[in-house]
Design an enzyme around this catalytic site. Structure first.
Site, mmCIF file in Angstrom:
data_model
loop_
_atom_site.group_PDB
_atom_site.id
_atom_site.type_symbol
_atom_site.label_atom_id
_atom_site.label_comp_id
_atom_site.label_asym_id
_atom_site.label_seq_id
_atom_site.Cartn_x
_atom_site.Cartn_y
_atom_site.Cartn_z
ATOM 1 C CD GLU A 1 1.354 18.514 6.014
ATOM 2 O OE1 GLU A 1 0.326 17.984 6.464
ATOM 3 O OE2 GLU A 1 2.433 18.551 6.651
ATOM 4 C CB CYS B 1 3.401 15.731 7.520
ATOM 5 S SG CYS B 1 4.045 16.690 8.925
ATOM 6 C CE LYS C 1 -0.738 14.147 7.681
ATOM 7 N NZ LYS C 1 -0.589 15.454 8.384
#
Length: 265
Positions: A41, A143, A107
């Site tokens: 990321e 994440c 995300k």
């Protein structure tokens, strides 16, 4: 079997410099037979800098440059970048490019936790994304997504045998332990291989960063659907290469019943 390399790096605040990091990493991984090369990321530019000023579209110069690198080496590259959102914020995006494919995953779950508010500057995505390489379907997550088992089960329902999770994990007491447990738990929840590729710990590489930003702790880790760890790195810059067997995902799901035995309240 699908050969995947995780490149644990410390990204700088300069997208051009980070592009060269990707170029070197892809060349090395492809030379060792990798078909998929994963970067963390925020590989475009680390957190703790004004990311909106650096954001580009998926057809912008930075993403196109990564696409060219992937094409030159005959691999699929996954790397974190930032794209502009319609509401004036940015998307925390995974660029997925190479082998005739060029797309992005925004995300879904934003890191409004541990005193950090990602949603102040980042807009959430809303679409689950998979990609297929050599007959193996890979799911995409980023994440903080790893704290939400529903996403990983949805990716399994969409046919994913493995989920790639680029991350820039926030440091703090107990955070490494949480990361390791979460990777293995999501693998068990879904029966998928889970490949967590983190930003290296800046302290381990001698880089000064914004101490309030989640700039990584390293410890990239790969677990299969039985929760077994097949590879793990330390805090510093390093790479890990693994062979993903999709049949292991099938066996894990058959053994645990984690998907078949679900009951909705």
């Amino acid at each position: 079997m699908l050969r995947i390399t995780l490149c644990q790096v410390t990204s700088s605040e300069d997208p051009a410099e980070n592009l060269e990091e990707i170029r070197r990493g892809v060349a090395s991984a492809a030379g060792e037979g990798a078909r998929v090369v994963v970067f963390p990321e925020a590989a475009m530019a680390r957190f703790g800098v004004p990311i909106k000023s650096l954001a580009e579209p998926l057809d912008g110069p930075w993403a196109k440059s990564v696409a060219t690198i992937a094409q030159q080496h005959g691999v699929l590259v996954v790397a974190g970048m930032f794209t502009l959102a319609e509401d004036g914020r940015v998307h925390n995006t995974l660029l997925v490019t190479g082998l005739g494919q060029h797309l992005g995953y925004h995300k879904i779950h934003l890191y409004d936790a541990f005193g950090f508010r990602e949603s102040d500057t980042v807009a959430p995505g809303g679409e689950v994304v998979t990609v297929t390489v050599d007959g193996v379907t890979l799911g995409l997550a980023t994440c903080y997504d790893i704290r939400f088992p529903e996403l990983f089960r949805r990716l399994a329902d969409e046919g994913a045998a493995a989920v790639v999770v680029p991350t820039s994990w926030g440091a703090g007491e107990g955070k490494r332990e949480q990361w390791e447990v979460l990777v293995r738990a999501r693998a068990l929840d879904s029966g998928c291989w889970v490949l967590g590729c983190g930003q290296a710990d800046p302290a381990a590489t001698g880089v000064a960063v914004n101490p309030k930003a989640p700039t990584g702790i390293g410890y990239s880790i790969v677990a299969d659907g039985f929760g077994r760890v097949h590879a793990q790195l330390g805090p510093g810059r390093d790479t890990a290469t693994v062979e993903i067997d999709p049949a292991v995902a099938d066996r894990a799901r058959a053994a645990t019943g984690a998907l078949a035995n679900r009951r909705l309240a």
